[in-house]
Design a protein around this motif. Structure first.
Motif, PDB file in Angstrom:
ATOM      1  N   VAL A  28       0.828  -1.036   0.133  1.00  0.00           N
ATOM      2  CA  VAL A  28       0.081  -0.058   0.017  1.00  0.00           C
ATOM      3  C   VAL A  28       1.118   1.315  -0.035  1.00  0.00           C
ATOM      4  CG1 VAL A  28      -1.734   1.481   1.126  1.00  0.00           C
ATOM      5  CG2 VAL A  28      -2.060  -0.970   1.067  1.00  0.00           C
ATOM      6  N   HIS A  29       1.827   1.267   0.592  1.00  0.00           N
ATOM      7  CA  HIS A  29       2.705   2.296   0.837  1.00  0.00           C
ATOM      8  C   HIS A  29       3.647   2.669  -0.359  1.00  0.00           C
ATOM      9  CE1 HIS A  29       2.405   3.839   4.842  1.00  0.00           C
ATOM     10  NE2 HIS A  29       1.933   2.617   5.241  1.00  0.00           N
ATOM     11  N   ILE A  32       0.921   4.308  -2.814  1.00  0.00           N
ATOM     12  CA  ILE A  32       0.433   5.669  -2.484  1.00  0.00           C
ATOM     13  C   ILE A  32       0.956   6.815  -3.322  1.00  0.00           C
ATOM     14  CG2 ILE A  32       0.297   7.482  -0.859  1.00  0.00           C
ATOM     15  CD1 ILE A  32      -0.155   5.249   1.123  1.00  0.00           C
ATOM     16  N   THR A  33       2.353   6.788  -3.405  1.00  0.00           N
ATOM     17  CA  THR A  33       3.004   8.063  -3.973  1.00  0.00           C
ATOM     18  C   THR A  33       2.704   8.086  -5.630  1.00  0.00           C
ATOM     19  OG1 THR A  33       4.829   7.973  -2.526  1.00  0.00           O
ATOM     20  CG2 THR A  33       5.269   9.075  -4.810  1.00  0.00           C
ATOM     21  N   TYR A  35       0.116   6.761  -7.025  1.00  0.00           N
ATOM     22  CA  TYR A  35      -1.184   6.749  -7.268  1.00  0.00           C
ATOM     23  C   TYR A  35      -1.476   8.448  -7.241  1.00  0.00           C
ATOM     24  CZ  TYR A  35      -6.447   6.410  -6.313  1.00  0.00           C
ATOM     25  OH  TYR A  35      -7.614   6.318  -6.554  1.00  0.00           O
ATOM     26  N   TRP A  76      -7.245  11.940   1.473  1.00  0.00           N
ATOM     27  CA  TRP A  76      -7.701  10.754   0.593  1.00  0.00           C
ATOM     28  C   TRP A  76      -9.153  10.542   0.835  1.00  0.00           C
ATOM     29  CZ3 TRP A  76      -4.407   7.668  -2.312  1.00  0.00           C
ATOM     30  CH2 TRP A  76      -3.070   8.119  -2.233  1.00  0.00           C
ATOM     31  N   ASP A  80     -10.735   6.432  -3.261  1.00  0.00           N
ATOM     32  CA  ASP A  80      -9.410   6.147  -3.792  1.00  0.00           C
ATOM     33  C   ASP A  80      -8.758   5.269  -2.325  1.00  0.00           C
ATOM     34  OD1 ASP A  80      -9.854   9.304  -4.136  1.00  0.00           O
ATOM     35  OD2 ASP A  80      -8.653   8.462  -5.569  1.00  0.00           O
ATOM     36  N   ILE A  81      -9.231   5.452  -1.215  1.00  0.00           N
ATOM     37  CA  ILE A  81      -8.797   4.383  -0.194  1.00  0.00           C
ATOM     38  C   ILE A  81      -9.166   3.015  -0.715  1.00  0.00           C
ATOM     39  CG2 ILE A  81      -8.904   3.456   2.261  1.00  0.00           C
ATOM     40  CD1 ILE A  81      -9.371   6.540   2.833  1.00  0.00           C
ATOM     41  N   LEU A  84      -6.723   1.544  -3.560  1.00  0.00           N
ATOM     42  CA  LEU A  84      -5.591   1.013  -3.157  1.00  0.00           C
ATOM     43  C   LEU A  84      -5.679  -0.386  -2.159  1.00  0.00           C
ATOM     44  CD1 LEU A  84      -3.231   4.288  -2.451  1.00  0.00           C
ATOM     45  CD2 LEU A  84      -3.448   2.771  -4.474  1.00  0.00           C
ATOM     46  N   GLU A 129      -2.785  10.533   4.929  1.00  0.00           N
ATOM     47  CA  GLU A 129      -2.159   9.092   4.433  1.00  0.00           C
ATOM     48  C   GLU A 129      -2.175   8.193   5.698  1.00  0.00           C
ATOM     49  OE1 GLU A 129       1.295   9.772   1.985  1.00  0.00           O
ATOM     50  OE2 GLU A 129       2.159   7.981   2.929  1.00  0.00           O
ATOM     51  N   PHE A 132      -4.392   4.545   5.964  1.00  0.00           N
ATOM     52  CA  PHE A 132      -4.176   3.121   5.283  1.00  0.00           C
ATOM     53  C   PHE A 132      -3.537   2.443   6.538  1.00  0.00           C
ATOM     54  CE2 PHE A 132      -5.017   3.882   0.970  1.00  0.00           C
ATOM     55  CZ  PHE A 132      -4.737   5.092   0.790  1.00  0.00           C
TER      56      PHE A 132
END
Length: 493
Positions: A28-29, A32-33, A35, A76, A80-81, A84, A129, A132
């Protein structure tokens, strides 16, 4: 390793599941960037963007839309959550609702969320952020509860939830410890980087010379130093030498890796910019004499007891030793004399700046000159004034400035109400007054009283029985067609 009241099979299953959660968290991390970058770069409608992001990131999401940019931070939306984390929007909304209702969890949720408006104007929450990690922590908690309280099988054989949590936290601490060791190992195994050579150092400092922050600070320091050098000439050499020393010192310390290279390059850039400005400023100044300040004289007419006099103003009054004037080109100049106050530069009396004018003429032609403190005579300034026009302007100015009361006054005497002329106003405006416009008990004057209808020996304008006049408003009209402000006089009970 500490002991846990769990079977080997239970520990093995927990280890396996813990690794799955850790891999999901890392994935996930990592997404994130990327996305956020794709979101901001996409040029199209909102639905098209959502479809594009779902097609690209749902396959990459762990098995477990709308971004908001505010105060330099990405927030977010649930859409979007969900993308991802590989879940539906309804599932994420349900998880967030459960977190909000759960004691202990809600305190972690509230600092992460921010209220905003959706495209259709509805109020929604968006999240930082860290949401997540919070959601994954919630999934871990739900898994542990199902693990210790299974819906099928013999519940009595299920492991104790406290022991399960204890072992899970141990795995987390172990993972965190390994991560810190890995970072430390990376730091110790980095290859040795050679120091910057002087060419690179100079290039770095030169680029920062044009930085706004460096330029602003340097400009302020330069202005202060320039003023000090103007007053104390002996410090000029120091202001050339000191920045050169600072520049060389900064270059040496950067090369030797002393202190912060970024801070030292800022200091070096400021010293270099100051040195360049100081050299250019020194080249532009005369090495013999300071530039001579241009002197300017002006003459301002005044009225005193209905007679003219003229006041001299100078750009640099302290440099004037004596004023001279003449009212005709065929006569000699006369001194204006002196006043009692002394000039601190030479301890001599200041020159008198007043010219008395006693001539009867339509136009005043006056020449003025002066002698400075070293005895040098100036050029001659010529002034011409239309006296009638100047008299009108000064009388009008005096009338508007010095008459503080209303133009007409309302007063009650016994059983009568009176409207009277303000005598000081008539004195100030004699010869330039055309009419007085007034109104009784109204703020909009509408009654005209021409100046030739005014009996200057008789102050009364209007008389009425007591109680009929509450106030009078009025303004005056000058002979050039201009008028004054409206002023109001009220009868005091």
């Amino acid at each position: 390793m500490p002991t846990f009241k769990l079977s080997e099979d239970t520990i093995s299953r927990l280890r396996k599941k813990f690794e799955e959660f850790q891999n999901d968290r890392r994935k996930v991390h990592e997404l994130i960037t990327r996305y956020v970058a794709d979101y901001r770069q996409f040029d199209g409608k909102r639905d098209d963007r959502k479809e594009f992001l779902e097609e690209k990131y749902l396959p990459q999401a762990p098995s477990l839309s709308h971004l908001v940019y505010d105060e330099n931070q990405i927030y977010w939306n649930v859409i979007d959550i969900a993308i991802l984390l590989g879940r539906t929007q309804q599932a994420i909304s349900s998880t967030l609702l459960n977190i909000e209702k759960s004691e202990g969890w809600v305190s972690r949720l509230l600092p992460l969320r921010k209220q905003t408006k959706s495209a259709n104007g509805n109020k929604i929450f968006v999240y930082g952020e860290e949401i997540f990690d919070l959601i994954i922590d919630r999934y871990e908690e739900e898994y542990l509860l199902r693990f210790s309280e299974p819906r099928r099988g013999n519940v009595e054989n299920a492991p104790d939830i406290q022991e399960v949590r204890k072992f899970w936290n141990y795995l987390k601490e172990f993972e965190s410890h390994n991560h810190r060791l890995a970072l430390k190992e990376q730091e110790t195994t980095l290859p040795d980087v050679p120091p910057m050579n002087f060419k690179d150092i100079i290039n770095t400092i030169w680029k920062k010379v044009f930085d706004i922050k460096v330029g602003t600070v340097c400009s302020v320091i330069f202005a202060v130093c320039f003023e000090v050098a103007r007053r104390y000439f002996a410090v000029n050499l120091w202001f050339s030498l000191v920045p050169a020393i600072i520049l060389c010192t900064a270059i040496f310390l950067i090369h030797k890796r002393k202190f912060s290279a970024d801070t030292l390059s800022d200091v070096g850039a400021g010293a270099l910019l100051f040195l360049l400005l100081w050299i250019s400023g020194a080249l532009s100044l005369s090495s013999k004499q300071p530039p001579e300040i241009t002197q300017e004289l002006t003459l301002r007419p005044q009225l005193s007891n209905n007679e003219f006099r003229f006041s001299i103003s100078a750009t640099n009054f302290s440099d004037v030793k004596e004023f001279f004037y003449r009212i005709s080109p065929d006569i000699n100049f006369h001194s204006t004399g002196f006043i009692e106050q002394n000039n601190p530069n030479n301890e001599e009396q200041y020159p008198n700046p007043i010219i008395k004018y006693n001539e009867f003429s339509d136009v005043a032609e006056i020449d003025v000159k002066y002698i400075n403190n070293i005895g040098k005579e100036s050029e001659v300034w010529h002034f011409s004034f239309d006296l009638e026009r100047e008299r009108f302007k000064l009388q009008k100015q005096n009338t508007l400035t010095y008459v503080k009361n209303s133009w007409l006054e309302a007063r009650r005497v016994g059983d009568k109400d009176f409207i009277m002329i303000d005598v000081p106003m008539l004195n100030f405006s004699a010869g330039i007054l055309d009419a007085i416009i007034y109104g009784v008990n109204t703020l909009s004057p509408d009654i005209r009283l021409d100046v030739y209808d005014i009996d200057f020996d008789y102050w009364e304008v209007l008389r009425r029985p007591a109680g009929q006049i509450d106030f009078v408003s009025s303004y005056i009209v000058f002979t050039d067609g201009t008028s004054s402000d409206i002023r109001v006089s009220r009868i005091e009970e």
